[in-house]
Design an enzyme around this catalytic site. Structure first.
Site, short mmCIF file in Angstrom:
data_model
loop_
_atom_site.label_atom_id
_atom_site.label_comp_id
_atom_site.label_asym_id
_atom_site.label_seq_id
_atom_site.Cartn_x
_atom_site.Cartn_y
_atom_site.Cartn_z
N CYS A 73 47.28 44.38 55.07
CA CYS A 73 47.22 44.63 53.64
C CYS A 73 48.13 45.82 53.32
CB CYS A 73 45.78 44.95 53.23
SG CYS A 73 45.60 45.35 51.49
N LEU A 74 48.93 45.69 52.26
CA LEU A 74 49.85 46.78 51.90
C LEU A 74 49.08 48.04 51.50
CD1 LEU A 74 52.59 44.84 49.90
CD2 LEU A 74 52.67 45.67 52.26
N HIS A 128 41.34 41.23 45.89
CA HIS A 128 41.78 42.51 45.31
C HIS A 128 41.40 42.61 43.84
CE1 HIS A 128 43.97 44.74 48.34
NE2 HIS A 128 44.70 43.70 48.67
N GLN A 175 46.46 46.63 42.99
CA GLN A 175 47.09 47.47 44.02
C GLN A 175 48.18 48.38 43.46
OE1 GLN A 175 47.81 43.96 46.79
NE2 GLN A 175 47.55 45.61 48.27
N GLY A 234 52.33 39.43 49.71
CA GLY A 234 51.44 39.24 48.56
C GLY A 234 51.06 40.58 47.96
N HIS A 279 43.04 36.48 49.70
CA HIS A 279 43.16 37.92 49.90
C HIS A 279 43.49 38.62 48.57
CE1 HIS A 279 44.70 41.49 52.36
NE2 HIS A 279 45.19 41.74 51.16
N GLU A 280 44.45 38.05 47.82
CA GLU A 280 44.89 38.70 46.58
C GLU A 280 43.82 38.58 45.49
OE1 GLU A 280 47.16 40.62 47.10
OE2 GLU A 280 48.10 39.68 48.84
ZN ZN Z 1 45.83 43.46 50.36
#
Ligand code: ZN
Length: 160
Positions: free
Chosen positions: A87-88, A133, A49, A44, A129-130
């Site tokens: 998380c990236l 962000h 991000q 995701g 989660h997204e």
């Molecule tokens: Zn994330």
């Protein structure tokens, strides 16, 4: 397209809603976000991000790619579960986070068509989660205070 990593201040910015005129630009953004997510690799990614403050998310679960514009949770189950979440933007870190196990999410496709998604388990978690962000909310913000402290310590040590 570079993925911002904590503590990049861009991760705390809130994204703005998109209107219909943005569709042409969206196809390019979604394509580039999808490539960045797959290269990472991750399941995701939110536009914030990659330094774009627009309400766009992409996720890919079981080989099914979904892009959502202006996603909004309209129902969340009372039933919650705690799962380890990565998380990236926090490479190498996982944090236990409690979230509702089922959600209904309204939004639009990258072509501007309205869409409603009913999701549970992993998909529900990724969507929440997204969307977090897009509001500048990160996994450490969702963690219990003790866990947040420990997670940040682990994260900083790993990056030395
Ligand atoms: Zn994330």
């Amino acid at each position: 397209m570079r993925i911002l990593e904590y503590p990049d201040p861009g991760l705390k910015l809130e994204a703005r809603e998109l209107d219909k005129e943005s569709v042409r630009h969206l196809r390019t953004l979604v394509r580039r976000m999808t490539r960045a997510m797959r290269d990472a690799p991750g399941i995701g990614l939110a536009a914030t991000q990659v330094g774009v403050q627009e309400r766009v998310i992409v996720y890919e679960i079981d080989d099914e790619l979904t892009a959502l514009v202006n996603p909004r949770i309209v129902y969340a189950s009372d039933e919650c579960a705690v799962e380890e979440e990565g998380c990236l933007s926090f490479p190498g870190l996982v944090v236990p986070i409690e979230r509702p196990v089922r959600v209904v999410c309204d939004g639009a496709t990258a072509e501007g068509e309205p869409v409603r998604i009913e999701a549970d388990d992993l998909t529900a978690r990724v969507i929440q989660h997204e969307i977090d962000h897009l509001d500048g909310v990160l996994i450490i913000d969702r963690a219990e205070p003790d866990e947040r402290k420990a997670a940040l310590k682990r994260y900083r040590q790993e990056r030395l």
